[in-house]
Design a protein around this motif. Structure first.
Motif, PDB file in Angstrom:
ATOM      1  N   THR A   1      40.932  41.680  26.929  1.00  0.00           N
ATOM      2  CA  THR A   1      39.895  41.053  27.695  1.00  0.00           C
ATOM      3  C   THR A   1      40.318  40.169  28.762  1.00  0.00           C
ATOM      4  O   THR A   1      41.291  39.687  28.973  1.00  0.00           O
ATOM      5  CB  THR A   1      38.701  40.340  26.956  1.00  0.00           C
ATOM      6  N   ARG A   2      39.544  40.204  29.944  1.00  0.00           N
ATOM      7  CA  ARG A   2      39.969  39.489  31.260  1.00  0.00           C
ATOM      8  C   ARG A   2      39.484  38.092  30.715  1.00  0.00           C
ATOM      9  O   ARG A   2      37.818  38.057  30.812  1.00  0.00           O
ATOM     10  CB  ARG A   2      39.631  40.086  32.280  1.00  0.00           C
ATOM     11  N   ASN A   3      40.006  37.154  30.725  1.00  0.00           N
ATOM     12  CA  ASN A   3      39.518  35.681  30.480  1.00  0.00           C
ATOM     13  C   ASN A   3      40.833  34.754  30.798  1.00  0.00           C
ATOM     14  O   ASN A   3      41.775  35.075  31.188  1.00  0.00           O
ATOM     15  CB  ASN A   3      39.005  35.564  29.216  1.00  0.00           C
TER      16      ASN A   3
ATOM     17  N   GLU B   1      32.506  39.813  33.078  1.00  0.00           N
ATOM     18  CA  GLU B   1      33.483  38.646  32.992  1.00  0.00           C
ATOM     19  C   GLU B   1      33.195  37.288  32.408  1.00  0.00           C
ATOM     20  O   GLU B   1      33.914  36.793  31.648  1.00  0.00           O
ATOM     21  CB  GLU B   1      34.362  38.696  34.116  1.00  0.00           C
TER      22      GLU B   1
ATOM     23  N   LEU C   1      33.054  36.253  39.614  1.00  0.00           N
ATOM     24  CA  LEU C   1      33.111  37.011  38.350  1.00  0.00           C
ATOM     25  C   LEU C   1      31.943  37.829  38.036  1.00  0.00           C
ATOM     26  O   LEU C   1      30.729  37.632  38.608  1.00  0.00           O
ATOM     27  CB  LEU C   1      33.207  36.167  37.177  1.00  0.00           C
TER      28      LEU C   1
ATOM     29  N   ASP D   1      32.791  37.532  29.028  1.00  0.00           N
ATOM     30  CA  ASP D   1      34.240  37.360  28.158  1.00  0.00           C
ATOM     31  C   ASP D   1      34.681  36.049  27.971  1.00  0.00           C
ATOM     32  O   ASP D   1      35.548  35.797  27.097  1.00  0.00           O
ATOM     33  CB  ASP D   1      35.114  38.359  28.801  1.00  0.00           C
ATOM     34  N   GLN D   2      34.282  35.283  29.171  1.00  0.00           N
ATOM     35  CA  GLN D   2      34.671  33.827  29.268  1.00  0.00           C
ATOM     36  C   GLN D   2      34.162  33.092  28.007  1.00  0.00           C
ATOM     37  O   GLN D   2      34.865  32.328  27.329  1.00  0.00           O
ATOM     38  CB  GLN D   2      34.300  33.402  30.684  1.00  0.00           C
TER      39      GLN D   2
ATOM     40  N   LEU E   1      40.193  31.305  36.433  1.00  0.00           N
ATOM     41  CA  LEU E   1      39.453  31.413  35.326  1.00  0.00           C
ATOM     42  C   LEU E   1      39.217  30.292  34.245  1.00  0.00           C
ATOM     43  O   LEU E   1      38.133  29.928  33.711  1.00  0.00           O
ATOM     44  CB  LEU E   1      39.816  32.661  34.564  1.00  0.00           C
TER      45      LEU E   1
END
Ligand code: HEM
Length: 433
Positions: A111-113, A256, A252, A259-260, A125
């Protein structure tokens, strides 16, 4: 020279030649098992330490990685710009989509975090998360933490003094769940659903279907939180993230943002559950150390620091990658470009060079605060102050309410998480006394 199958090869240079000095990987390198009935994560780390500062290990899915058990090397690698947590940029094969990774490694790197990012991307981020977890917010949340802890303690009233409770399920688990729920600003009408679904994420007895259901429910509720915060950002962590996302040059997407939030739930809950349980086990198993704390001679914060060193709630966090090939001057260790690196926190924290008699629980230990339990460098845990406040309050109030509490089983007989990542006890039988 032979490199392990699947091992990132280094463009033929002199540094590449030095890689032959390593124990032959593949057939020869150890499989990282994590905690089992026969060993703790720390003991596995100590065994790896006998092979060198960063031996090659095999991870699930056949991934070969350097397990860094030397604490000073771990610090240098965590800080340096030549090591990245971003697989999508710095893991050859994965980057191009030609390498398939499954299971636990895929979950951690996919995941993008903030955790899985590098450089400016990471700063973008992380900064809203760090800004939302300031000391000011920790102070503001302290009365809520006290009240959550009192409620959970009240729920234990009426249990006979000769009856066993499972400290994990009945005490350590509900507290961080409630704290995260309040931190995120989950509205009252979703509280029950959110708490049940989030608790399901950490139910290690759940099957794949139940787990997928809990995950779906949490993601759905997070989507709703993001949508309502986009419309009207409140004074809570989701509001902070939305405001920062809107103000950014590179905003974002809703996914996203979600995901954060998921990272915060995952990073902030199970870790704190294990930290509360493990600190109580350490104190109850060492009456002399407990007396130092309850008499006020040693602050509970110091006992927590020592407990986190001895058994950090995260034994290792997959995964880092060498951005380019390099050699660590102090140890002489060589890292090939794209080579996976796993900082083994549990092993590094038991390094005898840094911590004399590393397996002894000593709340007065000098240098304990230098442990790697909260990580090190740009990715070091931004939730450390909040976690510390929660754990100190939870453990202090438990011992005040139940001064006669006793472990029903010796620590060595307690079941631990079967993982090389999550590190703690799955259940802790205690007589309230
Ligand atoms: C005792 C409890 C906790 C422990 C032991 C712990 C430990 C860690 C560790 C080892 C890392 C990774 C560092 C690295 O990769 O170098 C980390 C990252 C992180 N933690 Fe914690 N943590 C705890 C509680 C929390 C809490 C309560 C929150 C939030 C509410 C939180 C949020 C995060 C986030 C967002 C990251 C990613 C930071 C980044 O990559 O920049 N953690 N934590």
């Amino acid at each position: 020279m032979t490199l392990a199958p699947g091992h990132e090869t280094v463009d033929g240079t002199r540094e590449a030649e030095a890689l032959t000095d390593r124990p032959p990987p593949g057939g020869g390198c150890p499989y990282l098992r994590g905690a089992t009935a026969a060993q703790t994560n720390g003991q596995e780390g100590q065994r790896l330490g006998a092979l060198g500062p960063a031996p090659v290990v095999e991870l699930p899915g056949g991934v070969l990685a350097r397990a860094v058990v030397d604490p000073a090397l771990a610090e240098r690698l965590s800080v340096g710009p030549h090591v990245s947590r971003d697989a999508a940029r710095h893991w050859p094969g994965y980057r191009e989509g030609t390498r398939t990774v499954d299971g636990v490694i895929a979950q951690w790197i996919g995941t993008r975090n903030a955790l899985n990012s590098y450089g400016d991307d990471h700063r973008q981020l992380r900064s809203p998360i760090a800004a939302a977890l300031t000391r000011r917010r920790v102070e503001a949340m302290t009365p809520a933490i006290e009240s959550i802890v009192q409620d959970v303690l009240d729920g234990l009233e009426g249990i006979g003094t000769d009856q066993n409770i499972d400290l994990v399920q009945s005490y350590a688990l509900p507290i961080p769940h409630e704290v995260i729920t309040r931190l995120l600003g989950v509205p009252a009408e979703h509280l029950a659903d959110f708490s049940a679904a989030a608790a399901g994420l950490f139910d290690t007895s759940a099957g794949a279907e139940d787990m997928a259901r809990s995950m779906g429910a949490v993601l759905g509720l997070l989507d709703q939180l993001v949508a309502s915060a986009r419309a009207r950002p409140g004074d809570n962590l989701v509001g902070d993230l939305v405001r920062a996302a809107d103000a950014s040059e590179n905003p974002l997407s809703d996914t996203e943002l979600r995901d954060q939030l998921m990272l915060i739930i995952i990073a902030g809950t199970e870790t704190t559950v294990h930290a509360i349980g493990t600190l109580l086990v350490h104190l109850l198993a060492h009456p002399d150390q407990l007396a130092l704390v309850t008499s006020g001679q040693v602050p509970m914060e110091d006992a927590l620091t020592e407990s986190l060193r001895l058994r950090p709630p995260i034994a290792s966090v997959p995964l880092r990658f060498a951005v380019r090939q390099f050699r660590d001057a102090r140890t002489g260790e060589q890292f090939g470009e794209g080579e996976p690196i796993l900082i083994h926190l549990a092993g590094a924290n038991l390094d005898p060079g840094r911590y004399p008699e590393p397996e002894r629980f000593d709340v007065q230990r000098e240098g304990g605060s230098r442990s790697l339990a909260f990580g090190y460098g740009p990715h070091a845990c931004p939730g450390a102050a909040l976690a510390t406040r929660e754990i100190v309050i939870a453990v202090t109030r438990f011992l005040e309410r139940h001064p006669g509490a006793r472990l029903a089983l010796a620590p060595g007989l307690l079941e631990q998480t079967a993982s090389f990542i999550s590190n703690g006890y799955t259940s802790i039988a205690v007589e309230l006394g």
